[in-house]
Design a protein around this motif. Structure first.
Motif, PDB file in Angstrom:
ATOM      1  N   ALA A  44       0.839  -1.200   0.000  1.00  0.00           N
ATOM      2  CA  ALA A  44       0.000   0.000   0.000  1.00  0.00           C
ATOM      3  C   ALA A  44       0.870   1.245   0.000  1.00  0.00           C
ATOM      4  CB  ALA A  44      -0.918   0.008   1.210  1.00  0.00           C
ATOM      5  N   SER A  45       0.416   2.279  -0.708  1.00  0.00           N
ATOM      6  CA  SER A  45       1.159   3.534  -0.806  1.00  0.00           C
ATOM      7  C   SER A  45       0.191   4.691  -0.737  1.00  0.00           C
ATOM      8  CB  SER A  45       1.950   3.582  -2.117  1.00  0.00           C
ATOM      9  OG  SER A  45       1.068   3.565  -3.223  1.00  0.00           O
ATOM     10  N   LYS A  46       0.718   5.915  -0.775  1.00  0.00           N
ATOM     11  CA  LYS A  46      -0.148   7.091  -0.773  1.00  0.00           C
ATOM     12  C   LYS A  46      -1.035   7.111  -1.999  1.00  0.00           C
ATOM     13  CE  LYS A  46       2.960  10.131   1.848  1.00  0.00           C
ATOM     14  NZ  LYS A  46       3.729  11.410   1.814  1.00  0.00           N
ATOM     15  N   GLU A  47      -0.481   6.688  -3.118  1.00  0.00           N
ATOM     16  CA  GLU A  47      -1.266   6.684  -4.350  1.00  0.00           C
ATOM     17  C   GLU A  47      -2.253   5.533  -4.393  1.00  0.00           C
ATOM     18  OE1 GLU A  47       2.026   6.743  -4.183  1.00  0.00           O
ATOM     19  OE2 GLU A  47       2.311   8.896  -4.528  1.00  0.00           O
ATOM     20  N   SER A  48      -1.940   4.453  -3.738  1.00  0.00           N
ATOM     21  CA  SER A  48      -2.808   3.281  -3.737  1.00  0.00           C
ATOM     22  C   SER A  48      -2.928   2.754  -2.306  1.00  0.00           C
ATOM     23  CB  SER A  48      -2.244   2.205  -4.668  1.00  0.00           C
ATOM     24  OG  SER A  48      -3.075   1.064  -4.679  1.00  0.00           O
ATOM     25  N   PRO A  49      -3.684   3.438  -1.473  1.00  0.00           N
ATOM     26  CA  PRO A  49      -3.730   3.073  -0.054  1.00  0.00           C
ATOM     27  C   PRO A  49      -4.580   1.825   0.189  1.00  0.00           C
ATOM     28  CG  PRO A  49      -5.221   4.889  -0.464  1.00  0.00           C
ATOM     29  CD  PRO A  49      -4.504   4.641  -1.760  1.00  0.00           C
ATOM     30  N   HIS A  50      -4.312   1.197   1.308  1.00  0.00           N
ATOM     31  CA  HIS A  50      -5.179   0.134   1.822  1.00  0.00           C
ATOM     32  C   HIS A  50      -6.312   0.819   2.601  1.00  0.00           C
ATOM     33  CE1 HIS A  50      -6.423  -3.443   4.164  1.00  0.00           C
ATOM     34  NE2 HIS A  50      -6.480  -2.580   5.178  1.00  0.00           N
ATOM     35  N   TRP A  51      -7.528   0.570   2.199  1.00  0.00           N
ATOM     36  CA  TRP A  51      -8.686   1.285   2.764  1.00  0.00           C
ATOM     37  C   TRP A  51      -9.704   0.242   3.230  1.00  0.00           C
ATOM     38  CZ3 TRP A  51      -8.787   6.838   1.666  1.00  0.00           C
ATOM     39  CH2 TRP A  51      -9.792   7.510   2.379  1.00  0.00           C
ATOM     40  N   ALA A  52      -9.855   0.084   4.518  1.00  0.00           N
ATOM     41  CA  ALA A  52     -10.782  -0.905   5.081  1.00  0.00           C
ATOM     42  C   ALA A  52     -12.016  -0.187   5.611  1.00  0.00           C
ATOM     43  CB  ALA A  52     -10.113  -1.694   6.197  1.00  0.00           C
ATOM     44  N   VAL A  53     -13.163  -0.597   5.129  1.00  0.00           N
ATOM     45  CA  VAL A  53     -14.441  -0.044   5.587  1.00  0.00           C
ATOM     46  C   VAL A  53     -15.101  -1.084   6.484  1.00  0.00           C
ATOM     47  CG1 VAL A  53     -16.698   0.846   4.915  1.00  0.00           C
ATOM     48  CG2 VAL A  53     -14.690   1.315   3.491  1.00  0.00           C
ATOM     49  N   LEU A  54     -15.417  -0.685   7.702  1.00  0.00           N
ATOM     50  CA  LEU A  54     -15.941  -1.612   8.703  1.00  0.00           C
ATOM     51  C   LEU A  54     -17.460  -1.531   8.746  1.00  0.00           C
ATOM     52  CD1 LEU A  54     -13.302  -0.657  11.379  1.00  0.00           C
ATOM     53  CD2 LEU A  54     -13.316  -2.727   9.995  1.00  0.00           C
TER      54      LEU A  54
ATOM     55  N   THR B 181       3.444  14.504   8.066  1.00  0.00           N
ATOM     56  CA  THR B 181       2.189  14.167   7.392  1.00  0.00           C
ATOM     57  C   THR B 181       1.754  12.754   7.767  1.00  0.00           C
ATOM     58  OG1 THR B 181       2.804  15.571   5.533  1.00  0.00           O
ATOM     59  CG2 THR B 181       1.044  13.954   5.160  1.00  0.00           C
ATOM     60  N   PRO B 182       0.501  12.557   8.141  1.00  0.00           N
ATOM     61  CA  PRO B 182       0.040  11.201   8.488  1.00  0.00           C
ATOM     62  C   PRO B 182       0.142  10.253   7.299  1.00  0.00           C
ATOM     63  CG  PRO B 182      -1.512  12.870   9.246  1.00  0.00           C
ATOM     64  CD  PRO B 182      -0.551  13.574   8.345  1.00  0.00           C
ATOM     65  N   LEU B 183       0.688   9.084   7.570  1.00  0.00           N
ATOM     66  CA  LEU B 183       0.745   8.045   6.551  1.00  0.00           C
ATOM     67  C   LEU B 183      -0.332   6.987   6.764  1.00  0.00           C
ATOM     68  CD1 LEU B 183       4.614   7.558   6.355  1.00  0.00           C
ATOM     69  CD2 LEU B 183       3.137   8.898   4.836  1.00  0.00           C
ATOM     70  N   SER B 184      -0.888   6.963   7.947  1.00  0.00           N
ATOM     71  CA  SER B 184      -2.013   6.084   8.254  1.00  0.00           C
ATOM     72  C   SER B 184      -2.953   6.842   9.173  1.00  0.00           C
ATOM     73  CB  SER B 184      -1.545   4.784   8.925  1.00  0.00           C
ATOM     74  OG  SER B 184      -0.749   4.010   8.051  1.00  0.00           O
TER      75      SER B 184
ATOM     76  N   GLN C 297     -13.460   3.354   9.502  1.00  0.00           N
ATOM     77  CA  GLN C 297     -12.544   3.055   8.403  1.00  0.00           C
ATOM     78  C   GLN C 297     -11.113   3.130   8.926  1.00  0.00           C
ATOM     79  OE1 GLN C 297     -13.362   5.122   4.637  1.00  0.00           O
ATOM     80  NE2 GLN C 297     -15.338   5.766   5.491  1.00  0.00           N
ATOM     81  N   ILE C 298     -10.246   2.311   8.350  1.00  0.00           N
ATOM     82  CA  ILE C 298      -8.814   2.321   8.654  1.00  0.00           C
ATOM     83  C   ILE C 298      -8.059   2.434   7.342  1.00  0.00           C
ATOM     84  CG2 ILE C 298      -6.883   1.011   9.612  1.00  0.00           C
ATOM     85  CD1 ILE C 298      -8.805  -0.250  11.576  1.00  0.00           C
TER      86      ILE C 298
ATOM     87  N   THR D 238      -3.323  -7.381  -1.537  1.00  0.00           N
ATOM     88  CA  THR D 238      -3.550  -6.426  -2.622  1.00  0.00           C
ATOM     89  C   THR D 238      -3.358  -5.037  -2.059  1.00  0.00           C
ATOM     90  OG1 THR D 238      -5.891  -6.322  -2.159  1.00  0.00           O
ATOM     91  CG2 THR D 238      -5.200  -7.927  -3.792  1.00  0.00           C
ATOM     92  N   PRO D 239      -2.905  -4.083  -2.872  1.00  0.00           N
ATOM     93  CA  PRO D 239      -2.585  -2.769  -2.320  1.00  0.00           C
ATOM     94  C   PRO D 239      -3.788  -1.922  -1.992  1.00  0.00           C
ATOM     95  CG  PRO D 239      -2.222  -2.815  -4.684  1.00  0.00           C
ATOM     96  CD  PRO D 239      -2.547  -4.211  -4.277  1.00  0.00           C
TER      97      PRO D 239
END
Length: 1384
Positions: A723-733, A772-775, A839-840, A1348-1349
């Motif tokens: 995962a990166s800034k351009e392609s973050p890991h985004w978990a919706v709970l 800058t926050p990365l997570s 979300q995380i 997966t990213p």
């Protein structure tokens, strides 16, 4: 003359006059405020001052200052001065205040006074001097008004305004100088003078109050205004000592009308320029009138398949969006339905607003909103709209819809007059088919059967061979007699009945002839028009229902029948309609039209004029059907069904009960369930009570202060890589509750928390360059947060940053150290206002060797802030005030109270005339009073015992459009039905007074707790902090809830609530109801030292004090439960310093033996109880009580024995109690006891209580050193419960009426417990080793293909993913050696 009464006996006197009953007054002029105020200001002669607030007018006599402010007290006239004011009473319709001021301010001109006499007509006239032409208001010509020939309910007075007008008010007088006046009447309106419609207020009020004398004027404002040409007044009641007499006036203004007529085959297309459109929304308005139940009104589509259409379907208005010209979607989704019975040949107003993807539809003042499907805005549709049908030149139409047949009026699109453009043949308009610019559809003449006793008698044609009858009907009733015929001698009689929504036609013939029956139609009580055609000849009988061939029934029967002498619609006359008629169900209630007998149409107007047939309890030339399910008063998705006179709500599967599905079935919190005695388990929670949110399932962990546990889909360990800034890991709970439900639950709770397990390897939380926050994570209201578990919001740190023990001191989180080894930032998020985590987002895992892993725990919320929220009222003049209570259609109030006073008002809220009040009227009576405009209504509940006993009592009151109810504690509920067709809106405008009244009289003395109005809790404590005479909180809960502390637990008061002290009980838990149980292994032993215990318990009781000094007992009570399969076994042994003892053993045959040796010089008393073999592995309860020399023994709560001792009556100097093996028995112990004591007790012991001592609790949960000692394997267990299975149970319908303890407790993540910690530990070690090896192999095989990213990869086996990480962490820990492992 109207007398005004006053309630202030001082020199300055003020009277409140409702704004609906003022103007004009003699000697008083009026002027209009215009836009500066809501109504007129009174200019008074000398000595009078008039003040008008937003709701009331006040007449002030004398004094100078009182005229500047309206009195706050509710007017209660105490005297009437000898001053009379002649008034014209103007009664406004009872409406919400925001609507009552929207009536057209410039549309109030008299319309009838300038009309010629020919514009007035009537059903009859007493004489030429009483003709309707003399019915103008305040006129004295002729006999001074209209009077009919006879005074009955079939009379009417009609006015033709000459053209359509907007009518905003009507006024009536009686006959001048006579005893003739009307006390109540109905108002009807019609465009054509046919097919009248009744004007109704509030959708339920039908009649208007009339006059009380001949000369005063009573005026009623109409909201909404009615647009019509013809008005008809129908007297309902009149002066009982006189007759009907009326003079009338109509107020309003003429209006411009553009009409277009569609014949069902035509349509109109409007193409508008872009500059005529609003950049933000499109607005379309029109009015329509039709007698067809189906047809397109508006259609518009675009090039991408999007569309919007508005059409009539089965008499309802259906809005469809997003379907293009393909198959139309079924609403919902993508559509909504408004209205009913719209094919009534009367005008209906439509407003359609499109803004982006949102569509707002308003029909006759009722509005709904819907979002269109897809991502495109409805403003992107084509720049053309078709009316009356689907007209799309050059575009394919893959399905057909029925075109509109009827009239449209004043079509307006974004300010453009479409009909005017069509009249002027402008190029923007394209017309297909035949249309006309007038509305000339033929008017039918219906008849309304008002009751089951209504009938319409029409002559037949006796000379004709055969019979044929046809008509149309509509009704909501599923049963009723529609038609019967009076046959000629020797012929069969027809009987047509409606049963279960189907029609049944029967022929009743003289004896000896065959009978014939036909049944046809399904669901004919749907309120729609249905056509019926009957035909009978000598050889056959047929019936056709509706014109649709698919629903047509044609049956032939061998019968002989002729045309009847007479036909009776709606019922049968006694002894005149043939056999069987009098045995049918009640008569028909509904509407009939288009009646034809033997092929000849029946003129119902001739029936009305008395020249044809006869009728009773009938309204001709109007269909008075009402859709009582519109608006739908059934709340929370309750299903509405109706009859002609009433409606009912089906509340099944809604989670609510009551006449309108308003009252919640479930409790608002785990706190409430706990205080109803509920154990830990699954429950349905309804946090806003009767509010709009639905109940949802949750797990309740019943600690001292209960925890609400809400799970989600992110409870498994999730590992993130790439995962990166351009392609973050985004978990919706996704939680088991909606976002709104979660927010309300969190708001009610005392505190909430969520554990976040966060581990990282070369994955940072902040950019070291610029911070800058990365997570980050998102909270309950979708706000972004960059602080992590264990930190406060402002700190922007992790737990190690606050404690100063991060692996790298220059960072505030372990992860920011960016090391190659796993770092841990696990902790608890506890800032309630930011929870739950929804979300995380993780970005910094795209470098070589970079990875993160996280797991979010369930949302844990503890307590219920509103449950113990209370206030104490110390004076009768003190009260708390809150904003106005808004419960117009449904209002419910619930609270607890306790008092020693004999009476007092709990709460009160006033309106102009409406009010609501709850009070303790006497020590044994609670009263719920209110008025919604039908007069004061009261519901009371009588208690058999005094309610002023200083104990908490629960009150629940509810008022809705159908009934009012009141319940106190568990006493029988008091109810009262609402009047049919009465006022339904509760309109309040004063502040809500709690604990008192606006007059500061009859205030409540005592405590009120947990006050909720329509599901919203009021913060009594916060308001009480700033109110004199009221204190926040209320002590004294144990007097009410002390009985909830079981098994010797003591109730202890707390600032909010109470707690059960289980210290001296053999039980634990919030209510001392959880047994303390233990498994004893072979050779194990527990020794309990009494002297140590009682030396620390000097404040117990007078009986417990006997343990001090010589510790001599003259009585004791022992209770315990056990299960074992070994004999002999020692269950219990108590010895003394004087070698006296008590032993309880199981003999070789499994029988219970009790030995008392209370004298060292005598042998022990041996008590044998051969009830059964108790060593059978089942749980058995034993209770032993001794009083001097008498012993009572009870086994399993049913087998009881009483035995007398001979060895003594005192147990002197007791020393200790032993369980299991007797370590040092001594020579004074008998052989059987010594033998059993040597073998010990392998099995389960539970709930052991020796007087006030709990030896097992002391052994398993040591509180003081030296009190108990344990040798051998003794493990805590749940073995003492008969039905214990270690699993959570669901309690879907529990509802608490009482309360329980409050204390701190730890949240429980699960509901299972291990019977043996030792065995479980060994098994866990073995399984861990095997699982770790397997997981490492899987990890090596899967490599990075698991991740997966962009999104979370949820492992199918949570244990596998965690085991992999644990193995890696263990390996890491082994390498580093000196680092602690925190993961487990």
């Amino acid at each position: 003359m109207r007398r005004v009464c006053f309630n202030q006996p001082g020199g300055s006197r003020t009277a409140r006059i409702s704004r609906s009953s003022v103007l004009p007054l003699q000697g008083v002029t009026t002027r209009t405020l215009g836009h500066h105020g809501p109504g007129p200001v009174l200019e008074a002669p000398a000595g009078l001052a008039f003040v008008q607030s937003s709701e009331d007018a006040y007449v002030h006599f004398g004094g100078s200052g009182a005229a500047h402010s309206a009195p706050s007290a509710r007017p209660m006239p105490s005297f009437c001065p000898s001053i009379s004011l002649s008034v014209t009473t103007r009664l406004q319709s009872r409406l919400p205040h925001q609507e009552s001021q929207e009536v057209g301010h410039n549309c109030d001109k008299p319309l009838a006074s300038a009309l010629p006499p020919a514009a007035f007509s009537s059903s009859s006239e007493l004489s030429s001097s009483h003709s309707p032409g003399f019915a103008r208001l305040n006129r004295r010509d002729g006999a001074g008004g209209w009077a009919p020939l006879t005074s009955n309910k079939n009379q009417w007075l009609q006015i033709d305004l000459g053209e359509r007008a907007e009518v905003t008010a009507v006024a009536t007088q009686g006959g001048y100088g006579s005893s003739s006046w009307v006390t109540s009447y109905l108002l009807m309106f019609s465009d054509s003078g046919r097919n009248w419609k009744q004007y109704r207020r509030e959708d339920s009020i039908s009649g208007f109050p009339g006059n009380t004398n001949a000369d005063s004027v009573v005026q009623h404002g109409l909201w909404p205004p009615v647009e019509t040409r013809h008005l008809r007044f129908l007297p309902v009641a009149w002066n009982p000592d006189g007759r009907i007499g009326m003079r009338v006036e109509v107020y309003g203004c003429t209006r411009r009308s553009e009409v277009i007529d569609f014949d069902g085959k035509s349509s109109l297309l409007y193409r508008f320029a872009k500059n005529t459109r609003s950049p933000e929304k499109d607005i379309i308005s029109l009015r329509f009138k039709t007698m067809q139940s189906d047809g397109i009104l508006i259609h518009r589509e675009g090039g991408h398949g999007g569309s919007i259409s508005l059409e009539l379907v089965t008499g309802k208005l259906l809005l469809r969006t997003g379907s293009g010209t393909g198959t139309p979607p079924s609403p919902p989704p993508g559509g909504l339905v408004l209205g009913s019975l719209l094919d009534d040949e009367h005008w209906h107003t439509v407003l359609l607003e499109c803004s982006g993807r949102q569509v707002s539809l308003t029909l006759d003042r009722h509005s709904r909103h819907v979002w269109a499907h897809g991502g495109r805005s409805l403003l992107d549709l084509d720049h053309e709209i078709s009316f009356g049908g689907i007209l799309a030149p050059g575009k394919p139409v893959t399905f057909q819809r029925k075109s509109f047949r009827g009239c449209l009026e004043n079509i307006n699109v974004n300010g453009e007059d479409i009909i005017d453009l069509a009249k002027r043949h402008r190029p923007q308009i394209l017309i297909t088919g035949n249309i006309s610019f007038s509305c000339s559809h033929p008017q039918t003449v219906p008849a309304t059967f008002l009751s089951t006793r209504s009938y319409l008698a029409l002559p037949g044609t006796p000379g004709e061979d055969g019979a044929s009858v046809s008509f149309q009907f509509r009704t909501w009733n599923s049963a009723g007699l529609l038609l019967s015929s009076q046959p000629r001698p020797g012929s069969g009689g027809l009987l047509l009945t409606l049963k279960d929504g189907s029609l049944k036609l029967s022929v009743h013939l003289p004896p000896g002839h065959a009978q014939g029956d036909i049944t046809a139609g399904v669901g004919l009580n749907d309120g729609r028009w249905h056509s019926v055609s009957l035909m009978a000849t000598r050889s056959h009988l047929s019936m056709r229902v509706d014109e649709d061939v698919a629903s047509t029934v044609h049956t032939v029967a061998s019968v002989e029948t002729y045309s009847g002498v007479a036909y009776y619609f709606g019922g049968c006359l006694p002894r005149s309609s043939g056999p069987g008629c009098e045995h049918t169900a009640g008569g028909f209630q509904g509407c009939l039209r288009l009646v034809s007998i033997s092929g000849r149409d029946v003129d119902l107007i001739s029936v009305q004029q008395g020249t044809l047939g006869s009728f009773s309890d009938l309204h001709i030339d109007t269909c008075g059907i009402l859709d009582r399910c519109l608006p739908n008063y059934c709340e929370h998705d309750g299903v509405c069904s109706q009859t002609w006179t009433d409606f009912r709500c089906d509340c099944s599967s809604t989670g609510y009960v009551g006449a309108t599905c308003h009252r919640p079935l479930y409790e608002p919190s785990c706190e409430a369930y706990k205080h109803g005695g509920g154990p830990s388990g699954l429950y349905h929670i309804d946090p806003d009570g009767s509010g709009p949110l639905q109940p949802f399932p949750a797990f309740c962990n019943m600690t001292d202060v209960p925890w609400t546990v809400l799970q989600h889909n992110g409870s498994a360990l999730t590992r993130v890589a790439g995962a990166s800034k351009e392609s973050p890991h985004w978990a919706v709970l996704q939680y088991t509750a909606s976002a709104e439900q979660l927010l309300v639950t969190v708001a009610r709770a005392s505190r909430c928390q969520q554990e976040l397990v966060l581990r990282c390897r070369r994955s940072r939380l902040q950019d070291p360059q610029d911070g800058t926050p990365l997570s980050w994570w998102l909270g309950g209201t979708n706000e972004t947060h960059t602080y992590w578990a264990g930190s406060l919001p402002d700190a922007q740190k992790c737990t190690c940053g606050l404690e100063g023990d991060c692996v790298d001191p220059q960072y505030h989180c372990n992860c920011d150290a960016d090391q190659d080894e796993w770092a841990d930032d696990t902790g608890v998020l506890a800032y309630k206002e930011h929870l739950p985590v929804t979300q995380i987002v993780i970005t910094d895992t795209d470098r070589p060797g970079s990875e993160a892993a996280y797991r979010l725990g369930p949302l844990l919320c503890q307590g219920d802030r509103s449950f113990w929220n209370s206030a104490s009222f110390h004076t009768e003049t003190s009260y708390l005030h809150f904003p106005t209570f808004h419960g117009e259609l449904s209002a419910d109030v619930s609270f607890f109270f306790k008092t020693t006073a004999s009476s007092g008002v709990f709460l009160e809220n006033l309106g102009i005339t409406d009010f609501i009040s709850l009070e303790l009227r006497s020590p044994v009576e609670v009263a719920f009073s209110f008025d919604v405009g039908n007069g004061p209504c009261e519901v009371t509940v009588q208690s058999p015992a005094p309610l002023n006993d200083d104990r908490w009592h629960l009150v629940r009151a509810e008022r809705n459009v159908k009934e009012a109810s009141l319940q106190v504690d568990l006493l029988p509920q008091g109810t009262q039905q609402a009047p049919k067709d009465g006022h339904v809106l509760l309109q309040l405008n004063s502040q809500l007074f709690v604990g008192g009244t606006a007059t500061r009289q009859r205030g409540f003395l005592g405590c009120i707790r947990s006050l909720q109005l329509n599901g919203k809790a009021l913060d009594l404590e916060e308001r009480a902090k700033v109110t004199p005479g009221v204190e926040p909180g209320c002590p004294g809960h144990c007097s009410t809830y002390g009985h909830l502390c079981l098994h010797g637990g003591q109730c202890r008061e707390k600032p909010q609530g109470f707690v059960c002290d289980c210290e001296l009980s053999a039980y634990s838990g919030p209510f001392c109801s959880s047994e303390i149980s233990a498994y004893f292994g072979a050779g194990s032993s527990v020794t309990y030292n009494f002297q140590e215990y009682y030396s620390l318990s000097t404040n117990s009781s007078s009986h417990a004090a006997s343990f001090l000094g010589d510790l001599t007992l003259t009585r004791e009570t022992i209770s315990f439960s056990f299960r074992t399969a070994q004999t002999p076994s020692l269950l219990l042994y108590v010895d003394s310093f004087y070698k006296e003892y008590l032993s309880v053993i199981l003999a070789r045959n499994g029988s219970l033996q009790i030995r008392y040796k209370l004298d060292i010089h005598q042998d022990p008393d041996v008590l044998n109880f051969n009830f059964k073999n108790l060593a059978d592995g089942n749980l058995h309860q034993v209770k032993i009580s001794r009083e001097d020399g008498v012993v009572f023994v009870e086994v399993n709560q049913k087998m009881q024995t009483q035995v007398s001792l001979s060895s003594g009556t005192e147990f002197k100097a007791i020393k200790s109690l032993m369980l299991g093996r007797i370590l040092e028995p001594g020579g004074h112990v008998d052989a059987d006891t010594a033998r059993a004591g040597a073998r010990g007790f392998p099995g389960c012991l539970s709930a052991l209580q020796f007087e006030r001592a709990a030896p097992l609790k002391a052994a398993l949960r040591p509180g003081r050193p030296g009190r108990a000692s344990v040798r051998g394997p003794v493990a805590p267990s749940g073995c003492g419960s008969q039905a214990w299975d270690g699993s959570a149970r669901e309690h879907p319908h529990a509802r608490a009426e009482h309360s329980g303890p409050v204390d701190e407790g730890e949240p429980m993540a699960g509901a299972t417990r291990a019977d043996s910690a030792v065995i479980g530990g060994v098994i866990a070690v073995v399984l861990f080793v095997l699982l770790c090896l397997a997981a490492v192999a899987i990890r090596l095989y899967q490599q990075k293909s698991l991740y997966t990213p962009r999104e979370a990869k949820r492992p199918e086996n949570q244990g596998t993913a965690e085991a992999v990480l644990r193995c890696e962490l263990r390996a890491q820990s082994t390498e580093r050696g000196n680092q602690k492992e925190h993961f487990f």
